[in-house]
Scaffold this active site. Sequence first.
Site, PDB file in Angstrom:
ATOM      1  N   ALA A  61       0.853  -1.192   0.000  1.00 29.32           N
ATOM      2  CA  ALA A  61       0.000   0.000   0.000  1.00 29.32           C
ATOM      3  C   ALA A  61       0.888   1.241   0.000  1.00 29.32           C
ATOM      4  O   ALA A  61       2.015   1.199   0.490  1.00 29.32           O
ATOM      5  CB  ALA A  61      -0.885  -0.011   1.240  1.00 29.32           C
ATOM      6  N   GLY A 100       0.749  -5.109   1.018  1.00 25.74           N
ATOM      7  CA  GLY A 100      -0.363  -5.189   0.067  1.00 25.74           C
ATOM      8  C   GLY A 100       0.082  -5.798  -1.253  1.00 25.74           C
ATOM      9  O   GLY A 100      -0.731  -6.393  -1.980  1.00 25.74           O
ATOM     10  N   GLU A 103      -0.246  -9.359  -0.729  1.00 25.05           N
ATOM     11  CA  GLU A 103      -1.687  -9.675  -0.685  1.00 25.05           C
ATOM     12  C   GLU A 103      -2.263  -9.726  -2.101  1.00 25.05           C
ATOM     13  O   GLU A 103      -3.079 -10.584  -2.422  1.00 25.05           O
ATOM     14  CB  GLU A 103      -2.416  -8.632   0.180  1.00 25.05           C
ATOM     15  N   GLU A 123       3.986  -5.004   7.468  1.00 24.15           N
ATOM     16  CA  GLU A 123       3.031  -4.044   8.047  1.00 24.15           C
ATOM     17  C   GLU A 123       3.243  -3.829   9.527  1.00 24.15           C
ATOM     18  O   GLU A 123       3.045  -2.722  10.042  1.00 24.15           O
ATOM     19  CB  GLU A 123       1.583  -4.519   7.821  1.00 24.15           C
TER      20      GLU A 123
HETATM   21  C1  LIG Z   1     -10.290   4.259   9.150  1.00 27.18           C
HETATM   22  C2  LIG Z   1     -10.214   2.796   9.224  1.00 27.18           C
HETATM   23  C3  LIG Z   1      -9.730   2.231   7.954  1.00 27.18           C
HETATM   24  C4  LIG Z   1     -10.048   0.810   7.885  1.00 27.18           C
HETATM   25  C5  LIG Z   1      -9.882   0.395   6.514  1.00 27.18           C
HETATM   26  C6  LIG Z   1      -9.740  -1.071   6.434  1.00 27.18           C
HETATM   27  C7  LIG Z   1      -9.522  -1.540   5.075  1.00 27.18           C
HETATM   28  C8  LIG Z   1      -8.229  -0.988   4.512  1.00 27.18           C
HETATM   29  C9  LIG Z   1      -7.498  -2.065   3.985  1.00 27.18           C
HETATM   30  C10 LIG Z   1      -6.149  -1.540   3.640  1.00 27.18           C
HETATM   31  C11 LIG Z   1      -5.224  -2.624   3.901  1.00 27.18           C
HETATM   32  C12 LIG Z   1      -3.861  -2.209   3.613  1.00 27.18           C
HETATM   33  C13 LIG Z   1      -2.964  -3.324   4.002  1.00 27.18           C
HETATM   34  C14 LIG Z   1      -1.634  -3.145   3.409  1.00 27.18           C
HETATM   35  C15 LIG Z   1      -0.755  -2.392   4.007  1.00 27.18           C
HETATM   36  C16 LIG Z   1       0.562  -2.192   3.392  1.00 27.18           C
HETATM   37  O1  LIG Z   1       0.906  -2.688   2.344  1.00 27.18           O
HETATM   38  S1  LIG Z   1       1.586  -1.179   4.239  1.00 27.18           S
HETATM   39  C17 LIG Z   1       3.034  -1.117   3.241  1.00 27.18           C
HETATM   40  C18 LIG Z   1       3.801  -2.390   3.317  1.00 27.18           C
HETATM   41  N1  LIG Z   1       5.067  -2.234   2.621  1.00 27.18           N
HETATM   42  C19 LIG Z   1       6.148  -1.855   3.236  1.00 27.18           C
HETATM   43  O2  LIG Z   1       6.194  -1.678   4.409  1.00 27.18           O
HETATM   44  C20 LIG Z   1       7.356  -1.679   2.365  1.00 27.18           C
HETATM   45  C21 LIG Z   1       8.093  -0.463   2.787  1.00 27.18           C
HETATM   46  N2  LIG Z   1       9.253  -0.230   1.945  1.00 27.18           N
HETATM   47  C22 LIG Z   1      10.418  -0.833   2.138  1.00 27.18           C
HETATM   48  O3  LIG Z   1      10.618  -1.660   2.988  1.00 27.18           O
HETATM   49  C23 LIG Z   1      11.530  -0.414   1.235  1.00 27.18           C
HETATM   50  O4  LIG Z   1      11.267   0.874   0.782  1.00 27.18           O
HETATM   51  C24 LIG Z   1      11.731  -1.340   0.025  1.00 27.18           C
HETATM   52  C25 LIG Z   1      10.464  -1.532  -0.738  1.00 27.18           C
HETATM   53  C26 LIG Z   1      12.267  -2.699   0.515  1.00 27.18           C
HETATM   54  C27 LIG Z   1      12.782  -0.703  -0.905  1.00 27.18           C
HETATM   55  O5  LIG Z   1      13.951  -0.429  -0.174  1.00 27.18           O
HETATM   56  P1  LIG Z   1      15.126   0.477  -0.806  1.00 27.18           P
HETATM   57  O6  LIG Z   1      15.441  -0.007  -2.154  1.00 27.18           O
HETATM   58  O7  LIG Z   1      16.210   0.526   0.210  1.00 27.18           O
HETATM   59  O8  LIG Z   1      14.498   1.917  -1.012  1.00 27.18           O
HETATM   60  P2  LIG Z   1      13.915   2.939   0.067  1.00 27.18           P
HETATM   61  O9  LIG Z   1      14.853   4.065   0.192  1.00 27.18           O
HETATM   62  O10 LIG Z   1      13.499   2.246   1.288  1.00 27.18           O
HETATM   63  O11 LIG Z   1      12.586   3.406  -0.671  1.00 27.18           O
HETATM   64  C28 LIG Z   1      12.643   4.162  -1.866  1.00 27.18           C
HETATM   65  C29 LIG Z   1      11.548   5.186  -1.831  1.00 27.18           C
HETATM   66  O12 LIG Z   1      10.291   4.508  -1.899  1.00 27.18           O
HETATM   67  C30 LIG Z   1       9.447   4.959  -0.829  1.00 27.18           C
HETATM   68  N3  LIG Z   1       8.578   3.836  -0.462  1.00 27.18           N
HETATM   69  C31 LIG Z   1       8.938   2.579  -0.231  1.00 27.18           C
HETATM   70  N4  LIG Z   1       7.877   1.829   0.048  1.00 27.18           N
HETATM   71  C32 LIG Z   1       6.800   2.628   0.002  1.00 27.18           C
HETATM   72  C33 LIG Z   1       5.410   2.424   0.200  1.00 27.18           C
HETATM   73  N5  LIG Z   1       4.893   1.222   0.465  1.00 27.18           N
HETATM   74  N6  LIG Z   1       4.606   3.506   0.074  1.00 27.18           N
HETATM   75  C34 LIG Z   1       5.083   4.723  -0.245  1.00 27.18           C
HETATM   76  N7  LIG Z   1       6.412   4.970  -0.445  1.00 27.18           N
HETATM   77  C35 LIG Z   1       7.256   3.932  -0.322  1.00 27.18           C
HETATM   78  C36 LIG Z   1      10.404   5.345   0.261  1.00 27.18           C
HETATM   79  O13 LIG Z   1       9.811   6.211   1.156  1.00 27.18           O
HETATM   80  C37 LIG Z   1      11.529   5.989  -0.533  1.00 27.18           C
HETATM   81  O14 LIG Z   1      11.169   7.278  -0.865  1.00 27.18           O
HETATM   82  P3  LIG Z   1      11.750   8.546  -0.056  1.00 27.18           P
HETATM   83  O15 LIG Z   1      11.149   8.455   1.318  1.00 27.18           O
HETATM   84  O16 LIG Z   1      11.247   9.706  -0.835  1.00 27.18           O
HETATM   85  O17 LIG Z   1      13.229   8.381  -0.036  1.00 27.18           O
END
Ligand SMILES: CCCCCCCCCCCCC/C=C/C(=O)SCCNC(=O)CCNC(=O)[C@H](O)C(C)(C)COP(=O)(O)OP(=O)(O)OC[C@H]1O[C@@H](n2cnc3c(N)ncnc32)[C@H](O)[C@@H]1OP(=O)(O)O
Length: 718
Positions: A61, A100, A103, A123
């Site tokens: 997500a 996500g 998922e 997450e």
């Molecule tokens: C009000 C009630 C609401 C209820 C509603 C219920 C229903 C809703 C259902 C919704 C369910 C959602 C469930 C899902 C949730 C998720 O998926 S949460 C996200 C899970 N993913 C992560 O945690 C991955 C996070 N990212 C990383 O671990 C790393 O970035 C990477 C992917 C392994 C890559 O690493 P690396 O190559 O070292 O690069 P980075 O410097 O870390 O990242 C590069 C830039 O990318 C940005 N980024 C990374 N991941 C995300 C992301 N998921 N979303 C947005 N941005 C992301 C990261 O910030 C970097 O950018 P900058 O910050 O600008 O440097």
Amino acid sequence: MAFYSRVSGSVGMITLQNPPVNALSAAVRQGIVDTMHRALSEPEVKSVVICGQNGKFCGGADIREFGATMAGPPLVPMVHLIEAASKPVVAAIEGIALGGGLELALSCHYRIAHSKARLGFPEVALGLLPGAGGTQRLPRLVGVPAALDLITTGRHVTAAEARQLGIVDEVTELNAVDAAVKFAQSVAGKSLDARRISTYPCPRPPDLDAIFERAMQQVRRSSRGAIAPGTCVQAVHAAVTLPYAKGMERERELFSVLFNSGQARALQYYFFAQRAVSRWSTANGARWDTSKPRPVRKAAVIGLGTMGRGITVSLAQAGFTVVAVETQEKQLSEAKQGVSGMLERGAKRRGVPLAHDKIKYSCSVQAVADADLVIEAVFEDMALKKTVFQQLSAICKPGALLCTNTSGLDIDELASQTQSPELVVGMHFFAPAHVMQLLEVVYGPRSSPEAVATAMQVGKKMGKVSVAVGNCRGFVGNRMLKQYLEQAFFLLEEGATPEQVDQVLEEFGFAMGVFKVSDLSGLDVGWKVRKADGLVSPASTGTSARIRGGSRYSPLGDLLCERGRFGQKTGKGWYQYDKPGGRVAKVDPWLHGFLEDYRAQHGLVARRIDHQEVLERCLYTLINEGFQILQDGIAAGPEDIDVIYVLGYGWPRHRGGPMFYASQVGLDKVVERLEHYQQIHPDVPGLQPSRLLRKLAAINNPAIHKWREVIQKPRSQL
Ligand SMILES: CCCCCCCCCCCCC/C=C/C(=O)SCCNC(=O)CCNC(=O)[C@H](O)C(C)(C)COP(=O)(O)OP(=O)(O)OC[C@H]1O[C@@H](n2cnc3c(N)ncnc32)[C@H](O)[C@@H]1OP(=O)(O)O
């Protein structure tokens, strides 16, 4: 967005396109829904492949959307649409399938992964659970124990492990998208009845209750007050005990609790903070995007004590050629053995080749002559460090970067011993240096932008999170720590016990309270520093023993050191241990008597100190110093301080860091409580709210990402 193409005539291809990690933003979700409908409606299309652009399937997500009003199609109906499709859908997993993203892959009927791909449900590290069916599908696919492990730890698995667990159907060394297209063609027209994970019964191992009990105990032990891990366990429990649709309702309920929690906000803030620190800037205007690092191939370490050995290991593991220097033969031979052991254990743990051949040892400082970067790690003694820097300046090749591993000494004073002060920076590692992730890169007024950029890049290659900070006594971390320690000592004088203070801090989420940490790292460390600062006067009685430079001072730590109580290493400190080197802290009745005598001697009357006061005085003075540091331009922003505190000082990550915590408490409240305590203790300067803190509080507690706009930039010195 997601774009649609047709491959080999009969395969509909959906490509996620949202650099850098193809996160599932509203536009991407909309794109997936639209293109799925298109693929299902085209009669020529017999099967579908979902992949990500630029070799990355999907990072989950879009975390940036969590803070805003959610728009676009929700994830859950989107994954149901895919799973319910009448044509086979194959996920082509390259790079990453996280959160996500995984998922999404689990809603597909088949998964083909590239051998280098990593998959996982991270997450929990964002204070959430896999809320798009992940907690219901994964246990149905891989069983309860494996699902609990992956979901509660957030660990990434390799494609090979994912294959073993049954998460992916095939692993390929070749192009995963091509392999997925071939696979999609081969399954076209086949029944999908056995391919929809949500229809699988969830396996029920006979010892189910014991498995969940153990999982709960495990997360309670490791989570230190974080709520997400335990909630993840509850969600997986629902997969076993409820039918799929009811389990999904429960998942949504639990997700909603986490999603709206302060902990999720703190952890998501911290996620971006840790990335923001790499975009560093200095008080005199140097910046990450305009400063070019120098190439470093050969590094040298001078002084192979505990820190020097850890730094050597870390450099070698990062692939640098290292010259390790210790001038005493005996110590050099001990260090060689120590470093070899560390390298062997590291190689075994991480499954990487040994890095012995990267290191050359020498007794002579001359051996560093051709190094591109030298890290001095001798004793924390200014005179000794100055001598080393004079030698280095004479020996090293022109352009070599000279770094000092100091926890607080003046970088500029060391730079002034050299012919090229612009090439001197501090690299403050944290013990054990080959394990701890934090590195403070300390620039002096004369350090060149290039020198800072080089140290930051070397730190990154060593696997550290490097934070650029200005030069002052204690830099960021130890300067703030001084206030925290000081309050803890004062609380003992006023009636608290070490165990009471520690309990409050541990309940807040620190792995160890301040006195246990002090026993672990050695009381003599701070004693040496206080001696060097001229604070430790000869034993005297009366009020004057508790005043230094007109301010309140507690000599309690000095008095324990005078009695040889250095902490764990001597078996006695703020606590007692069963033997020197013992690890288990026990309350020490002797110390209670000592505190009573001390109070009587100084005319102090013990009072009952409550939980709130311990927390506020220890934390708010530390936070106040953080604001002073921002005001002085020593840290560029609150994120720098928060990352330093989480990675270097055990601040609970689910509280975001001290500056984020202050923003959550409310800056006006922090000011009000500091003023309250200051009235009672007017001789404690650390309780005087900093100008910046007052200023931010007065403009109505702006969101933390707005603070930088208020922080006045110091005058450029470039
Ligand atoms: C009000 C009630 C609401 C209820 C509603 C219920 C229903 C809703 C259902 C919704 C369910 C959602 C469930 C899902 C949730 C998720 O998926 S949460 C996200 C899970 N993913 C992560 O945690 C991955 C996070 N990212 C990383 O671990 C790393 O970035 C990477 C992917 C392994 C890559 O690493 P690396 O190559 O070292 O690069 P980075 O410097 O870390 O990242 C590069 C830039 O990318 C940005 N980024 C990374 N991941 C995300 C992301 N998921 N979303 C947005 N941005 C992301 C990261 O910030 C970097 O950018 P900058 O910050 O600008 O440097």
